[in-house]
Design a protein around this motif. Sequence first.
Motif, PDB file in Angstrom:
ATOM      1  N   ARG A 115       1.767 -33.166  -5.896  1.00  0.00           N
ATOM      2  CA  ARG A 115       2.568 -34.082  -5.070  1.00  0.00           C
ATOM      3  C   ARG A 115       3.396 -33.302  -4.049  1.00  0.00           C
ATOM      4  NH1 ARG A 115       6.350 -37.534  -7.707  1.00  0.00           N
ATOM      5  NH2 ARG A 115       6.220 -38.769  -5.801  1.00  0.00           N
ATOM      6  N   ILE A 116       3.915 -32.144  -4.446  1.00  0.00           N
ATOM      7  CA  ILE A 116       4.635 -31.316  -3.479  1.00  0.00           C
ATOM      8  C   ILE A 116       3.690 -30.856  -2.378  1.00  0.00           C
ATOM      9  CG2 ILE A 116       5.788 -29.094  -3.168  1.00  0.00           C
ATOM     10  CD1 ILE A 116       6.949 -29.446  -5.997  1.00  0.00           C
ATOM     11  N   TRP A 117       2.518 -30.342  -2.770  1.00  0.00           N
ATOM     12  CA  TRP A 117       1.529 -29.851  -1.807  1.00  0.00           C
ATOM     13  C   TRP A 117       1.117 -30.943  -0.829  1.00  0.00           C
ATOM     14  CZ3 TRP A 117      -1.172 -26.444   0.786  1.00  0.00           C
ATOM     15  CH2 TRP A 117      -2.476 -26.717   1.180  1.00  0.00           C
ATOM     16  N   ARG A 118       0.975 -32.166  -1.317  1.00  0.00           N
ATOM     17  CA  ARG A 118       0.560 -33.284  -0.463  1.00  0.00           C
ATOM     18  C   ARG A 118       1.694 -33.810   0.420  1.00  0.00           C
ATOM     19  NH1 ARG A 118      -3.294 -37.314  -1.888  1.00  0.00           N
ATOM     20  NH2 ARG A 118      -1.535 -38.773  -1.795  1.00  0.00           N
ATOM     21  N   GLY A 119       2.934 -33.418   0.131  1.00  0.00           N
ATOM     22  CA  GLY A 119       4.063 -33.932   0.895  1.00  0.00           C
ATOM     23  C   GLY A 119       4.646 -35.203   0.331  1.00  0.00           C
ATOM     24  N   ASP A 120       4.248 -35.583  -0.895  1.00  0.00           N
ATOM     25  CA  ASP A 120       4.784 -36.788  -1.521  1.00  0.00           C
ATOM     26  C   ASP A 120       6.131 -36.540  -2.193  1.00  0.00           C
ATOM     27  OD1 ASP A 120       2.434 -38.225  -0.879  1.00  0.00           O
ATOM     28  OD2 ASP A 120       1.422 -37.483  -2.678  1.00  0.00           O
ATOM     29  N   LEU A 178      -1.866 -32.022   6.057  1.00  0.00           N
ATOM     30  CA  LEU A 178      -1.648 -33.467   6.147  1.00  0.00           C
ATOM     31  C   LEU A 178      -0.317 -33.898   5.551  1.00  0.00           C
ATOM     32  CD1 LEU A 178      -5.230 -34.628   5.089  1.00  0.00           C
ATOM     33  CD2 LEU A 178      -4.302 -34.542   7.410  1.00  0.00           C
ATOM     34  N   ALA A 179       0.467 -32.949   5.043  1.00  0.00           N
ATOM     35  CA  ALA A 179       1.693 -33.308   4.322  1.00  0.00           C
ATOM     36  C   ALA A 179       2.697 -34.048   5.193  1.00  0.00           C
ATOM     37  CB  ALA A 179       2.335 -32.051   3.728  1.00  0.00           C
ATOM     38  N   GLY A 180       2.691 -33.762   6.497  1.00  0.00           N
ATOM     39  CA  GLY A 180       3.649 -34.403   7.387  1.00  0.00           C
ATOM     40  C   GLY A 180       3.251 -35.786   7.856  1.00  0.00           C
ATOM     41  N   THR A 181       2.135 -36.308   7.359  1.00  0.00           N
ATOM     42  CA  THR A 181       1.684 -37.640   7.764  1.00  0.00           C
ATOM     43  C   THR A 181       2.722 -38.682   7.372  1.00  0.00           C
ATOM     44  OG1 THR A 181      -0.618 -36.998   7.435  1.00  0.00           O
ATOM     45  CG2 THR A 181      -0.140 -39.363   7.510  1.00  0.00           C
ATOM     46  N   PRO A 182       3.190 -39.516   8.318  1.00  0.00           N
ATOM     47  CA  PRO A 182       4.163 -40.563   7.955  1.00  0.00           C
ATOM     48  C   PRO A 182       3.573 -41.543   6.963  1.00  0.00           C
ATOM     49  CG  PRO A 182       4.054 -40.257  10.346  1.00  0.00           C
ATOM     50  CD  PRO A 182       2.894 -39.520   9.750  1.00  0.00           C
ATOM     51  N   ARG A 183       4.364 -41.938   5.981  1.00  0.00           N
ATOM     52  CA  ARG A 183       3.922 -42.894   4.958  1.00  0.00           C
ATOM     53  C   ARG A 183       4.539 -44.259   5.202  1.00  0.00           C
ATOM     54  NH1 ARG A 183       2.925 -37.417   3.846  1.00  0.00           N
ATOM     55  NH2 ARG A 183       2.210 -37.101   1.705  1.00  0.00           N
ATOM     56  N   LEU A 243      -6.156 -27.128  -6.078  1.00  0.00           N
ATOM     57  CA  LEU A 243      -4.795 -26.953  -5.575  1.00  0.00           C
ATOM     58  C   LEU A 243      -4.567 -25.509  -5.133  1.00  0.00           C
ATOM     59  CD1 LEU A 243      -1.838 -27.801  -5.153  1.00  0.00           C
ATOM     60  CD2 LEU A 243      -1.450 -27.268  -7.572  1.00  0.00           C
ATOM     61  N   LEU A 244      -4.909 -24.543  -5.984  1.00  0.00           N
ATOM     62  CA  LEU A 244      -4.701 -23.145  -5.624  1.00  0.00           C
ATOM     63  C   LEU A 244      -5.572 -22.735  -4.441  1.00  0.00           C
ATOM     64  CD1 LEU A 244      -2.775 -21.061  -7.046  1.00  0.00           C
ATOM     65  CD2 LEU A 244      -3.135 -23.182  -8.306  1.00  0.00           C
ATOM     66  N   TRP A 245      -6.779 -23.299  -4.357  1.00  0.00           N
ATOM     67  CA  TRP A 245      -7.661 -22.998  -3.218  1.00  0.00           C
ATOM     68  C   TRP A 245      -7.023 -23.464  -1.916  1.00  0.00           C
ATOM     69  CZ3 TRP A 245     -11.272 -19.771  -2.150  1.00  0.00           C
ATOM     70  CH2 TRP A 245     -12.171 -19.991  -1.102  1.00  0.00           C
ATOM     71  N   GLY A 246      -6.437 -24.664  -1.937  1.00  0.00           N
ATOM     72  CA  GLY A 246      -5.747 -25.139  -0.741  1.00  0.00           C
ATOM     73  C   GLY A 246      -4.515 -24.311  -0.429  1.00  0.00           C
ATOM     74  N   MET A 247      -3.744 -23.984  -1.454  1.00  0.00           N
ATOM     75  CA  MET A 247      -2.525 -23.200  -1.244  1.00  0.00           C
ATOM     76  C   MET A 247      -2.826 -21.823  -0.655  1.00  0.00           C
ATOM     77  SD  MET A 247      -0.009 -23.833  -4.476  1.00  0.00           S
ATOM     78  CE  MET A 247       1.199 -25.161  -4.420  1.00  0.00           C
ATOM     79  N   HIS A 248      -3.895 -21.195  -1.141  1.00  0.00           N
ATOM     80  CA  HIS A 248      -4.150 -19.825  -0.687  1.00  0.00           C
ATOM     81  C   HIS A 248      -4.502 -19.776   0.796  1.00  0.00           C
ATOM     82  CE1 HIS A 248      -8.555 -19.715  -0.157  1.00  0.00           C
ATOM     83  NE2 HIS A 248      -8.453 -18.431   0.090  1.00  0.00           N
TER      84      HIS A 248
END
Length: 229
Positions: A180-185, A218-223, A113-118
Amino acid sequence: MSSHYGQFCPVAKAMELLDERWTLLVVRELMMGSRHFNALRRGVPRMSPALLSKRLQTLVRAGVVERWDDGNRVTYQLTEAGKELEPIVEALGRWGTRWIPELGDEDLDPHLLLWGMHRNVDLEAVPDGRTVIRFLFPDVPAPSRRWWLVISADGVDICDEDPGFPERVGVEGSLRTLIRIWRGDLDWAAALRSGTLTLDGTAQAQRALPRWLKLSPLAGTPRPYAAAG
């Protein structure tokens, strides 16, 4: 390479290379800008160094990755053939976001998670000088419970030990919530309202934090499902 399928179908021939465990995740890391072995390892922390080396060798032989000596370091980069995999990997990511939303406990990794955030800090939104963001995951075992992002003019560093600088803002909540926040969920506001996430620091820093930490690409991907919260 993996076992042959014994088919002339181009999909089968491509999968003889690509369906080996971790291979496309190594390609993903190269897409995201990792160029050296240790950086690649940080993007696939549960992959053994020996297996990463083996997969890189396979990709180099297949002409998907280029390897060269860069002074005292070995550098890896996608070739033209490798770059043609980028929309395929992105499409797999969008598909997984849309259709496989479930996260098991074994999928939750604070380092990843931190690796993606950075990689996605909005450096233009962060104040000048040094900004330190502290993360505390009370549900994670002690050695991996506390993390810091240190943002400066030199870039963004991840620390799993207190870097010793003043902290501008702190984030506390379950690892699942922040993933879940990072993923856009789940959005920041909903997590804060529910109490599953708390912030400390100046009011200005707390308000600005969601702008500093951009979400997964990818967070903005429509679900097709209604995201909880």
